[in-house]
Design an enzyme around this catalytic site. Structure first.
Site, PDB file in Angstrom:
ATOM      1  CG  HIS A  98      -1.193   0.513   0.691  1.00  0.00           C
ATOM      2  ND1 HIS A  98      -0.797  -0.139   0.654  1.00  0.00           N
ATOM      3  CD2 HIS A  98      -2.073   0.897   2.186  1.00  0.00           C
ATOM      4  CE1 HIS A  98      -2.257  -1.055   0.543  1.00  0.00           C
ATOM      5  NE2 HIS A  98      -2.740  -1.217   1.693  1.00  0.00           N
ATOM      6  CD  GLU A 114       4.115   0.916  -1.274  1.00  0.00           C
ATOM      7  OE1 GLU A 114       3.652   0.282  -1.432  1.00  0.00           O
ATOM      8  OE2 GLU A 114       3.069   1.808  -0.171  1.00  0.00           O
ATOM      9  CB  CYS A 117       1.712   0.399  -3.835  1.00  0.00           C
ATOM     10  SG  CYS A 117       0.198   1.281  -2.460  1.00  0.00           S
TER      11      CYS A 117
END
Length: 233
Positions: A60, A62, A95
């Site tokens: 992801h 992030e 995340c």
């Protein structure tokens, strides 16, 4: 009168700006885009500013941000730094755990998250993840037109003469997401229903409020309407 120039050729961020179509398609509040786009700004106490963008890869966006800036040593445990994210989707619960761990190891870093949409907003783990981030000192907001304009000016390689041509979205979906975010943070039941529709071969969301319990009206009274309808009376 609009300038005849786009971002200056002397602009240090020029090579890191994203194209207008990429910004519009990724951050449209009602658009169904599977990947997450992250525009970010780092501000150090020295006055230095760094802006860039990334998106999902095998990880992801992030996580990519955290790993990149730790490995490049832009952010260290002793760093005094304010990080601002503009995310096309809010963080998922996994995340959120990585972000919490990052912040615990970098106590002088502050993080502000501006999200265009909420990711699987009814999932209990995602809702808890957002609450955990807020409890850790993270500021989480839904993007309003002020944030869209800022992103257009600072992160988008807009064409010459179109610095004022940031896409204009209706405030209703922003307000609905903001209401749902506040319901999540206060651990109230979900009040937003999202259903899929198709328009011009692109997938869009229909957003409608549901289960508008009395707490929702309390949230509105806190100023969500005036935040997204600044001229509302």
């Amino acid at each position: 009168m609009a300038s005849e120039k786009g971002p200056s050729h002397m602009d240090a961020t020029l090579g890191r700006r994203i194209e207008p179509w990429d910004f519009v398609e990724s951050f449209e509040p009602r658009a169904l885009r599977k990947e997450t786009y992250l525009l970010y700004e780092l501000r150090w106490t020295s006055g230095k500013i760094w802006r860039n963008a990334n998106r999902n890869t095998t990880q992801h966006a992030e996580v990519n941000f955290i790993e990149k800036h730790i490995s490049e040593r832009r952010i260290r445990p002793s760093t005094n730094c304010c990080i601002t994210w503009f995310l096309s989707w809010s963080p998922c619960w996994e995340c959120a755990k990585v972000i919490k761990e990052f912040l615990s190891q970098h106590p002088r870093v502050t993080l502000v998250i501006n999200a265009a949409r909420l990711f699987y907003h009814t999932d209990p783990q995602n809702r808890q993840g957002l609450r955990d981030l807020v409890a850790s000192g993270v500021t989480i907001k839904i993007m309003s037109m002020a944030e869209y304009r800022y992103c257009w000016e600072q992160f988008v390689n807009y064409p010459p003469g179109e610095e004022a041509c940031c896409p204009r979205y209706t405030p209703e979906p922003m307000m609905m997401y903001a209401l749902e975010l506040q319901s999540t943070i206060l651990n109230l039941p979900s009040c937003l229903k999202i259903s899929k529709s198709h328009q011009n071969q692109l997938a869009f969301f229909n957003l409608t409020l549901q289960n508008c319990h009395y707490e929702a009206f309390y949230l509105l009274a806190l100023g969500l309407l005036t935040a997204f309808y600044p001229t509302w009376r």
